[in-house]
Scaffold this motif. Sequence first.
Motif, PDB file in Angstrom:
ATOM      1  N   LEU A  87      47.758  40.126  32.959  1.00  0.00           N
ATOM      2  CA  LEU A  87      47.654  40.939  34.165  1.00  0.00           C
ATOM      3  C   LEU A  87      48.156  42.359  33.925  1.00  0.00           C
ATOM      4  CD1 LEU A  87      47.356  41.441  37.219  1.00  0.00           C
ATOM      5  CD2 LEU A  87      49.593  40.374  37.529  1.00  0.00           C
ATOM      6  N   ALA A 258      46.393  36.441  36.548  1.00  0.00           N
ATOM      7  CA  ALA A 258      45.734  37.743  36.578  1.00  0.00           C
ATOM      8  C   ALA A 258      44.885  37.934  37.825  1.00  0.00           C
ATOM      9  CB  ALA A 258      44.873  37.913  35.327  1.00  0.00           C
ATOM     10  N   PHE A 460      39.641  36.092  39.437  1.00  0.00           N
ATOM     11  CA  PHE A 460      39.699  36.660  38.087  1.00  0.00           C
ATOM     12  C   PHE A 460      38.346  37.198  37.601  1.00  0.00           C
ATOM     13  CE2 PHE A 460      39.573  36.308  33.428  1.00  0.00           C
ATOM     14  CZ  PHE A 460      40.580  37.205  33.114  1.00  0.00           C
TER      15      PHE A 460
END
Length: 553
Positions: A87, A258, A460
């Motif tokens: 991330l 993330a 994501f």
Amino acid sequence: MEQQIWIWAIVGITFSLYIGIAIWSRASSTKEFYVAGGGVSPIANGMATAADWMSAASFISMAGIISFSGYDGSVYLMGWTGGYVLLALLLAPYLRKFGKFTVPDFIGDRYYSNTARAVAVFCALIVSFTYIAGQMRGVGLVFSRYLSVDINTGVFIGMGIVLFYAILGGMKGITYTQVAQYCVLIFAFLVPAIFISMMMTGIAIPQIGMGSEGTEGIHLLEKLDGLHKELGFHLYTTGSKSKLDVFLITAALMLGTAGLPHVIVRFFTVKKVRDARKSAGWALLFIAILYTTAPAIAVFARTNLIQTVSNQPYETLPEWFSNWETTGLLVFEDKNEDGLVQYVGDPLNNELEIDKDIIVMANPEIANLPNWVIGLMAAGALAAALSTAAGLLLVISSSVSHDLLKKIIKPDISEKGELVAARIASFFAVVLAGYFGVNPPDFVAATVALAFGLAAASFFPAIVMGIFSKRMNKEGVISGMVVGITLMLFYMMKFKLGLFGGGTANDWWFGVSPEGFGTLAMCANIIVAIIVSSKTTAPPLDVQLMIDDIRKP
């Protein structure tokens, strides 16, 4: 001083601190409510991000699941740590440069579609409510043991506290409260670990102590493997999961990280893109302190637990055992009526059932540490659960008030009206979160792992392709997100909640657990999105130019 007095005193002081900070930093504008005014320093934002990230699952449950599962539990350690790196390096700076308040805001503008925005709002709510269920259960666990109330009452108390500073301060209040909560939780996590490492190995650094020889001259991990073998458990340092499932769970946790909206929004609270990178680095350092300590705590706690209770007369067990028995999270059933506690790997002969979520909190008591350490542990566990719950509440309220109401339903709403709507949404969100806290689908870490799978399956791909693919259009991303979230929800409800006919581990598709299925759902999302976008019109030129601008250093 009695244990209960220490607990009340330390928890009371920390709660007073959080409430005082919330009053001092109350939000007066939508920008302060959503992104703390955009002027938080990188170090403070790093601490707040770490507190937001290190939830009840990290503080209470991660070391617990490693303690009971050994090698198999390491998937949580690898997935959550690696996910934050992904991330910080791959997405955070680009999202900060885009400059929107929320992830649905990014998706709605990047894919030039209110339908895409609405789908993203739905996904954000599903992910956040699944995640917050684990936090509220963590709060209930702490209160049930340390404040002598049942789990449900503990959940309701936690709801009231979170609601107070989330509604009053918004992101501004939450950010500075989380700085204080990080200090409390990390101190509470490290102090018992250092104490116990010194007692068991003579080494003050837990990470080194875990791999060292104990006071008996035997390496702790070898000793623990021996205890496991003797009692019929699988060896602590070897795994029982398939390699495929381990890989997919780790990937789902990483990729889900993330895509977590409550963590991503933290990078919108700093002044500029450079500060977003700096705060990501600081957060990684602050997170690493806890994550490298968790395996050591798991080893210490598991060893102490087995030596303290296994084959011991029930009547002579220490006070901590009866304390946790009263919560219903530790249950002894004398099956052979010999008065001894048979804690063994064979389910038919095992007489002791232990909730995985209690091991970190019970650790100081098992090791017979001073009462003030136990009080500190209670405050730290509450800080971890409450900090993340507050961040999730803000995502829920902003998704409803900003992304749904302001951007879709009523674009002409005033700033004051939007702020009121955000606070009303927070109230209803915390009530619903409390319900999930009272009726969670699993123990804390597993519940939270499902939220990561949902984020991986929905957000994501949309975020990554939105930044790195100029060809990805609204039709592709909407189709992909709908397929991904639907697959993950179906699998989760079938194998965790028993819906759609239910099923056991033997019925898992390809032998993949619900915690790891998010990776497969994410792959389905990407495939569908690419196919649909290739068959439909490319994004407008201004959107493609916007993507080029985001990716400029």
